[in-house]
Design a protein around this motif. Structure first.
Motif, PDB file in Angstrom:
ATOM      1  N   ALA A 152      21.878 -18.408  10.836  1.00 12.74           N
ATOM      2  CA  ALA A 152      22.479 -17.254  10.151  1.00 12.74           C
ATOM      3  C   ALA A 152      22.208 -17.313   8.651  1.00 12.74           C
ATOM      4  O   ALA A 152      21.875 -16.303   8.024  1.00 12.74           O
ATOM      5  N   HIS A 153      22.339 -18.497   8.087  1.00 11.53           N
ATOM      6  CA  HIS A 153      22.073 -18.677   6.655  1.00 11.53           C
ATOM      7  C   HIS A 153      20.608 -18.351   6.350  1.00 11.53           C
ATOM      8  O   HIS A 153      20.298 -17.654   5.373  1.00 11.53           O
ATOM      9  N   SER A 154      19.712 -18.825   7.174  1.00 11.76           N
ATOM     10  CA  SER A 154      18.285 -18.559   6.985  1.00 11.76           C
ATOM     11  C   SER A 154      17.988 -17.064   7.050  1.00 11.76           C
ATOM     12  O   SER A 154      17.217 -16.537   6.239  1.00 11.76           O
ATOM     13  N   LEU A 155      18.610 -16.369   8.008  1.00  9.92           N
ATOM     14  CA  LEU A 155      18.395 -14.930   8.138  1.00  9.92           C
ATOM     15  C   LEU A 155      18.934 -14.187   6.914  1.00  9.92           C
ATOM     16  O   LEU A 155      18.288 -13.257   6.419  1.00  9.92           O
ATOM     17  N   MET A 156      20.088 -14.618   6.418  1.00  8.08           N
ATOM     18  CA  MET A 156      20.637 -13.979   5.212  1.00  8.08           C
ATOM     19  C   MET A 156      19.703 -14.154   4.022  1.00  8.08           C
ATOM     20  O   MET A 156      19.509 -13.220   3.234  1.00  8.08           O
ATOM     21  N   VAL A 157      19.113 -15.324   3.891  1.00 14.16           N
ATOM     22  CA  VAL A 157      18.158 -15.561   2.803  1.00 14.16           C
ATOM     23  C   VAL A 157      16.934 -14.661   2.983  1.00 14.16           C
ATOM     24  O   VAL A 157      16.464 -14.029   2.024  1.00 14.16           O
ATOM     25  N   LEU A 158      16.417 -14.557   4.189  1.00 14.29           N
ATOM     26  CA  LEU A 158      15.248 -13.721   4.464  1.00 14.29           C
ATOM     27  C   LEU A 158      15.536 -12.251   4.142  1.00 14.29           C
ATOM     28  O   LEU A 158      14.778 -11.604   3.415  1.00 14.29           O
ATOM     29  N   VAL A 159      16.609 -11.725   4.674  1.00 16.98           N
ATOM     30  CA  VAL A 159      16.941 -10.312   4.451  1.00 16.98           C
ATOM     31  C   VAL A 159      17.244 -10.061   2.976  1.00 16.98           C
ATOM     32  O   VAL A 159      16.794  -9.064   2.402  1.00 16.98           O
ATOM     33  N   GLY A 160      17.965 -10.988   2.352  1.00 16.32           N
ATOM     34  CA  GLY A 160      18.239 -10.852   0.925  1.00 16.32           C
ATOM     35  C   GLY A 160      16.968 -10.820   0.103  1.00 16.32           C
ATOM     36  O   GLY A 160      16.823 -10.002  -0.821  1.00 16.32           O
ATOM     37  N   TYR A 161      16.032 -11.675   0.443  1.00 19.12           N
ATOM     38  CA  TYR A 161      14.752 -11.689  -0.260  1.00 19.12           C
ATOM     39  C   TYR A 161      14.023 -10.361  -0.077  1.00 19.12           C
ATOM     40  O   TYR A 161      13.518  -9.771  -1.036  1.00 19.12           O
ATOM     41  N   GLN A 162      13.987  -9.881   1.163  1.00 20.92           N
ATOM     42  CA  GLN A 162      13.258  -8.648   1.439  1.00 20.92           C
ATOM     43  C   GLN A 162      13.883  -7.433   0.758  1.00 20.92           C
ATOM     44  O   GLN A 162      13.188  -6.455   0.505  1.00 20.92           O
ATOM     45  N   CYS A 163      15.156  -7.507   0.472  1.00 25.74           N
ATOM     46  CA  CYS A 163      15.856  -6.362  -0.120  1.00 25.74           C
ATOM     47  C   CYS A 163      16.171  -6.573  -1.594  1.00 25.74           C
ATOM     48  O   CYS A 163      17.049  -5.909  -2.144  1.00 25.74           O
ATOM     49  N   SER A 164      15.477  -7.498  -2.226  1.00 24.45           N
ATOM     50  CA  SER A 164      15.739  -7.788  -3.636  1.00 24.45           C
ATOM     51  C   SER A 164      14.433  -7.806  -4.416  1.00 24.45           C
ATOM     52  O   SER A 164      13.354  -7.600  -3.864  1.00 24.45           O
ATOM     53  N   ASP A 165      14.558  -8.083  -5.681  1.00 28.73           N
ATOM     54  CA  ASP A 165      13.385  -8.224  -6.539  1.00 28.73           C
ATOM     55  C   ASP A 165      13.014  -9.686  -6.751  1.00 28.73           C
ATOM     56  O   ASP A 165      12.182  -9.993  -7.610  1.00 28.73           O
ATOM     57  N   ALA A 166      13.619 -10.585  -5.975  1.00 28.75           N
ATOM     58  CA  ALA A 166      13.298 -12.011  -6.102  1.00 28.75           C
ATOM     59  C   ALA A 166      11.829 -12.237  -5.766  1.00 28.75           C
ATOM     60  O   ALA A 166      11.252 -11.541  -4.923  1.00 28.75           O
ATOM     61  N   GLY A 167      11.243 -13.212  -6.412  1.00 25.33           N
ATOM     62  CA  GLY A 167       9.839 -13.529  -6.165  1.00 25.33           C
ATOM     63  C   GLY A 167       9.683 -14.492  -5.017  1.00 25.33           C
ATOM     64  O   GLY A 167      10.642 -15.110  -4.553  1.00 25.33           O
ATOM     65  N   PRO A 168       8.441 -14.671  -4.560  1.00 26.57           N
ATOM     66  CA  PRO A 168       8.191 -15.576  -3.440  1.00 26.57           C
ATOM     67  C   PRO A 168       8.568 -17.019  -3.742  1.00 26.57           C
ATOM     68  O   PRO A 168       8.946 -17.762  -2.837  1.00 26.57           O
ATOM     69  N   GLU A 169       8.493 -17.412  -5.018  1.00 24.89           N
ATOM     70  CA  GLU A 169       8.869 -18.785  -5.369  1.00 24.89           C
ATOM     71  C   GLU A 169      10.356 -19.025  -5.115  1.00 24.89           C
ATOM     72  O   GLU A 169      10.741 -20.076  -4.599  1.00 24.89           O
ATOM     73  N   GLU A 170      11.191 -18.055  -5.474  1.00 28.37           N
ATOM     74  CA  GLU A 170      12.634 -18.195  -5.236  1.00 28.37           C
ATOM     75  C   GLU A 170      12.939 -18.222  -3.745  1.00 28.37           C
ATOM     76  O   GLU A 170      13.798 -18.987  -3.285  1.00 28.37           O
TER      77      GLU A 170
END
Length: 191
Positions: A149-167
């Motif tokens: 669940a934590h991993s999925l939240m990180v994935l979805v958060g990344y996809q819906c944010s302006d965070a870069g691939p490094e973050e």
């Protein structure tokens, strides 16, 4: 695993791949038949030779994405014998997902219940796979679902944010480091 219909028809596959590229580049707002045709260099006649309607294309595109970005990825990860190597490969697989396309699909899902159902199915499949892979390694039976669940939240958060691939990669590596620090199942301690 059966072959997808697009694998059997190169013209159809060409349109589906173009549709994914248009979503990635132009977002859901720029996702139009004329743009998809222009991306392929083909006419609407070629489009209607492959698809009965735009809706038929949309349905096929979602199935194509589900197969390419989830079913095939999970199947490939399952071929990795070592649970540790499999978990490490999840990070690489997550880095290689079509994040811009998936961002557009998540926007589209807010407007189309069929797309929303497909996105939920993909998220559930990915979460279940991560929980399975973690469960193959660690001893605590409660951790796999929480880590997934934590991993999925990180994935979805990344996809819906302006965070870069490094973050994104940093966050995923932190989850993996924590996972690998947990007590392993007795049959995994020798790996």
């Amino acid at each position: 695993m059966s072959e997808s219909p697009s694998a059997l028809d190169p013209l159809r596959s060409r349109f589906l791949d173009a549709g994914l590229r248009v979503l990635a580049r132009d977002g859901y707002g720029g996702f139009k038949q004329s743009t998809v045709c222009a991306e392929t260099g083909l006419t609407t006649g070629g489009f209607y030779h492959s698809f009965k309607s735009w809706r038929d294309f949309e349905t096929a595109l979602i199935e194509h994405w589900k197969t390419e970005a989830t079913a095939n990825v999970v199947a490939q990860l399952r071929t990795i014998g070592s649970p540790v190597d499999r978990i490490l490969a999840v990070v690489e697989a997550s880095r290689n997902l079509p994040h811009h396309t998936e961002r557009a699909l998540r926007v589209w899902s807010s407007k189309d219940p069929d797309v929303a159902a497909a996105v939920r199915e993909v998220d559930r499949t990915r979460c279940e796979a991560v929980a399975e892979f973690v469960g193959d390694l660690i001893a605590d039976p409660d951790e796999p679902e929480q880590i997934a669940a934590h991993s999925l939240m990180v994935l979805v958060g990344y996809q819906c944010s302006d965070a870069g691939p490094e973050e994104f990669e940093w966050a995923m590596r932190r989850i993996v480091d924590r996972t690998l620090s947990l007590p392993c199942k007795a049959d995994q301690t020798s790996e």
